[in-house]
Design a protein around this motif. Sequence first.
Motif, PDB file in Angstrom:
ATOM      1  N   GLY A  89       0.928  -1.354   0.027  1.00  0.00           N
ATOM      2  CA  GLY A  89      -0.011   0.072  -0.149  1.00  0.00           C
ATOM      3  C   GLY A  89       0.844   1.105   0.235  1.00  0.00           C
ATOM      4  O   GLY A  89       2.039   1.153   0.809  1.00  0.00           O
ATOM      5  N   ALA A  90       0.565   2.155  -0.832  1.00  0.00           N
ATOM      6  CA  ALA A  90       1.478   3.610  -0.804  1.00  0.00           C
ATOM      7  C   ALA A  90       0.431   4.635  -1.220  1.00  0.00           C
ATOM      8  O   ALA A  90      -0.802   4.533  -1.534  1.00  0.00           O
ATOM      9  CB  ALA A  90       2.278   3.448  -1.920  1.00  0.00           C
ATOM     10  N   GLY A  91       0.669   5.771  -1.012  1.00  0.00           N
ATOM     11  CA  GLY A  91      -0.045   7.023  -0.999  1.00  0.00           C
ATOM     12  C   GLY A  91       0.683   7.980  -2.115  1.00  0.00           C
ATOM     13  O   GLY A  91       1.532   7.919  -2.594  1.00  0.00           O
ATOM     14  N   MET A  92      -0.152   9.316  -2.244  1.00  0.00           N
ATOM     15  CA  MET A  92       0.463  10.519  -2.899  1.00  0.00           C
ATOM     16  C   MET A  92       1.650  10.822  -2.227  1.00  0.00           C
ATOM     17  O   MET A  92       1.689  11.122  -1.125  1.00  0.00           O
ATOM     18  CB  MET A  92      -0.544  11.453  -3.053  1.00  0.00           C
ATOM     19  CG  MET A  92      -0.130  12.757  -3.703  1.00  0.00           C
ATOM     20  SD  MET A  92      -1.240  13.876  -3.753  1.00  0.00           S
ATOM     21  CE  MET A  92      -2.735  13.303  -4.528  1.00  0.00           C
ATOM     22  N   ILE A  93       2.855  10.732  -2.877  1.00  0.00           N
ATOM     23  CA  ILE A  93       4.075  11.386  -2.230  1.00  0.00           C
ATOM     24  C   ILE A  93       4.496  12.768  -2.868  1.00  0.00           C
ATOM     25  O   ILE A  93       4.173  13.062  -3.919  1.00  0.00           O
ATOM     26  CB  ILE A  93       5.257  10.263  -2.994  1.00  0.00           C
ATOM     27  CG1 ILE A  93       4.714   8.925  -2.527  1.00  0.00           C
ATOM     28  CG2 ILE A  93       6.583  10.561  -2.311  1.00  0.00           C
ATOM     29  CD1 ILE A  93       6.208   7.782  -3.018  1.00  0.00           C
ATOM     30  N   SER A  94       4.406  13.558  -1.908  1.00  0.00           N
ATOM     31  CA  SER A  94       4.621  14.866  -2.065  1.00  0.00           C
ATOM     32  C   SER A  94       6.168  15.223  -2.367  1.00  0.00           C
ATOM     33  O   SER A  94       7.025  14.842  -1.626  1.00  0.00           O
ATOM     34  CB  SER A  94       4.216  15.950  -0.814  1.00  0.00           C
ATOM     35  OG  SER A  94       2.805  15.660  -0.663  1.00  0.00           O
ATOM     36  N   SER A  95       6.196  16.198  -3.481  1.00  0.00           N
ATOM     37  CA  SER A  95       7.531  16.209  -4.031  1.00  0.00           C
ATOM     38  C   SER A  95       8.171  17.334  -2.944  1.00  0.00           C
ATOM     39  O   SER A  95       7.545  18.402  -2.334  1.00  0.00           O
ATOM     40  CB  SER A  95       7.583  17.127  -5.346  1.00  0.00           C
ATOM     41  OG  SER A  95       8.868  17.403  -5.886  1.00  0.00           O
ATOM     42  N   ASP A  96       9.450  17.237  -2.989  1.00  0.00           N
ATOM     43  CA  ASP A  96      10.360  18.541  -2.332  1.00  0.00           C
ATOM     44  C   ASP A  96      10.039  19.712  -2.970  1.00  0.00           C
ATOM     45  O   ASP A  96      10.112  19.845  -4.242  1.00  0.00           O
ATOM     46  CB  ASP A  96      11.713  18.034  -2.094  1.00  0.00           C
ATOM     47  CG  ASP A  96      12.300  16.831  -1.331  1.00  0.00           C
ATOM     48  OD1 ASP A  96      11.432  16.592  -0.610  1.00  0.00           O
ATOM     49  OD2 ASP A  96      13.382  16.275  -1.460  1.00  0.00           O
ATOM     50  N   LEU A  97       9.791  20.687  -2.203  1.00  0.00           N
ATOM     51  CA  LEU A  97       9.376  22.006  -2.835  1.00  0.00           C
ATOM     52  C   LEU A  97      10.549  22.803  -3.761  1.00  0.00           C
ATOM     53  O   LEU A  97      10.309  23.333  -4.709  1.00  0.00           O
ATOM     54  CB  LEU A  97       8.895  23.034  -1.803  1.00  0.00           C
ATOM     55  CG  LEU A  97       7.560  22.455  -1.216  1.00  0.00           C
ATOM     56  CD1 LEU A  97       7.259  23.590  -0.055  1.00  0.00           C
ATOM     57  CD2 LEU A  97       6.300  22.051  -1.976  1.00  0.00           C
ATOM     58  N   ASP A  98      11.857  22.357  -3.250  1.00  0.00           N
ATOM     59  CA  ASP A  98      13.035  23.148  -4.006  1.00  0.00           C
ATOM     60  C   ASP A  98      13.106  22.533  -5.235  1.00  0.00           C
ATOM     61  O   ASP A  98      13.840  23.058  -6.154  1.00  0.00           O
ATOM     62  CB  ASP A  98      13.952  23.183  -2.987  1.00  0.00           C
ATOM     63  CG  ASP A  98      14.459  21.728  -2.556  1.00  0.00           C
ATOM     64  OD1 ASP A  98      13.753  20.828  -2.910  1.00  0.00           O
ATOM     65  OD2 ASP A  98      15.502  21.784  -1.840  1.00  0.00           O
ATOM     66  N   GLU A  99      12.669  21.362  -5.442  1.00  0.00           N
ATOM     67  CA  GLU A  99      12.833  20.459  -6.741  1.00  0.00           C
ATOM     68  C   GLU A  99      12.009  21.070  -7.980  1.00  0.00           C
ATOM     69  O   GLU A  99      12.572  20.902  -9.068  1.00  0.00           O
ATOM     70  CB  GLU A  99      12.875  19.046  -6.765  1.00  0.00           C
ATOM     71  CG  GLU A  99      13.898  18.377  -5.705  1.00  0.00           C
ATOM     72  CD  GLU A  99      13.565  16.851  -5.552  1.00  0.00           C
ATOM     73  OE1 GLU A  99      14.480  16.281  -5.131  1.00  0.00           O
ATOM     74  OE2 GLU A  99      12.466  16.411  -5.765  1.00  0.00           O
ATOM     75  N   LEU A 100      10.833  21.666  -7.484  1.00  0.00           N
ATOM     76  CA  LEU A 100       9.796  22.191  -8.494  1.00  0.00           C
ATOM     77  C   LEU A 100      10.150  23.641  -8.647  1.00  0.00           C
ATOM     78  O   LEU A 100       9.260  24.240  -9.525  1.00  0.00           O
ATOM     79  CB  LEU A 100       8.583  21.545  -8.306  1.00  0.00           C
ATOM     80  CG  LEU A 100       8.347  20.222  -8.603  1.00  0.00           C
ATOM     81  CD1 LEU A 100       6.771  19.608  -7.970  1.00  0.00           C
ATOM     82  CD2 LEU A 100       8.634  19.647  -9.890  1.00  0.00           C
ATOM     83  N   ALA A 101      10.352  24.249  -7.430  1.00  0.00           N
ATOM     84  CA  ALA A 101      10.288  25.640  -7.501  1.00  0.00           C
ATOM     85  C   ALA A 101      10.768  26.512  -8.820  1.00  0.00           C
ATOM     86  O   ALA A 101      10.315  27.473  -9.223  1.00  0.00           O
ATOM     87  CB  ALA A 101      11.118  26.309  -6.232  1.00  0.00           C
TER      88      ALA A 101
END
Length: 438
Positions: free
Chosen positions: A115-127
């Motif tokens: 079981g796995a969920g929505m994994i949130s991205s590190d903000l500085d990788e997309l900024a």
Amino acid sequence: MVVPRRRVVITGLGIISPLGIGPEATWSALREGRGGVSRLDAFPIDGLPSDAAGEVKDFSPKALAVDKHRKALQKNLKYMARDIQLAVAAAELAVVDGKLLDGQVDPARIGIDLGAGMISSDLDELAPAINLSTREDGSFDFETYGKAGIPEIEPLWMLKYLPNMLACHISILNDCRGPSNTITQGEAAANAAIGEAFRIIQRGQADVMITGGADSKIHPLSFIRMKLNGVNCRWEGEPSAACRPFDVRRCGVVPGEGAGILVVEELEHARRRGATIYGELIGFGSASDANPRGGLHPEGRGTELAIRAALRDAGLEPSQIGHINAHGWSTVEADLAEARAYTRLFGPGVPVVGLKGYTANTASGCGAIELIASLLATRHGLLPATLNCDELDPRIELDVVRGEPRTLVDPTFVNVNFNRYGQVAALAVRGGPVDDAS
């Protein structure tokens, strides 16, 4: 001719949660009534009513790696988000505990279902890409994002955040060549994955499965999503008391993180290789509230259907259940709906425990973490109290274990988890050694 269903037992446990790392640390905290929820340390948080969280402290996936996996794990850590690291490390604990490292098992007969969920991205990788594609008026320019923004993102960025990567990394490290799947059903995911692993072994498609779930909601985006969905905790007191399953003062979901990974296998296969047997999976059921207005049915109809299916699968009557490990989400509506389902099924007499007061909501990991906790309870003959349930909501007509742990005699239990969309997964389990007459 009717072919008997193969029996499925649990032979390895790996658990990482706010209570600590490994079964011993977990059981020590549960026995002593010592929770792992505290003030959030991972990042500053402003604008939300509560800063309570269930964080895993002093966690180092490299320190938990077994020798034969250490080099590969260290190489791939940079491609693992926190959720993946938790799952991989808990799997290391489980395969050691399950004695899967000595080559006794044919790799073609080992599978994985997580079981796995929505994994949130590190903000500085997309900024950089987001900033480049945002106009002065605050609107988003998708054309600029496609042409100039995406090239600013690390090419292998997505490998850190795909939910199936939990199972991928574990299966590669352990050479699992059998069936492989990932289930993303929020809080119902781990139980659903364990149930599917149970079925795979029953059908003879594998002899051993690595299963369970992991998740981390210790992330700014997760806090924001909870706020937008209106489920976040509004507790203003001591953070350790914020998550209050079934308590009259419960006021919302506290985010947490953790992983529960189990080794499950066919009974005779386990016996032949001398594995430790912690218990037996005897039934699985899933259902949905299917509420036209969305969310949980106020009477918990989906919860009732899932448990009935699990009991029917196990050949059990409600009176044969020793305790219920409840979801205990700590929201007013969800706890009431869940309690109503239990009252209709079991009456007021069966002991009920909700463990999120200790760990907070570990989301896609909660089913496996709570299942392991109940296995430890049956092993020690002691059912932990429901932490922070100081005054039971008078509308809840259940025997919620509160205050002090309670002696546990009957090792048969149901483990229940659901998500806010009404998907429910329930497991019937018999803890302890098994015999041929079970």
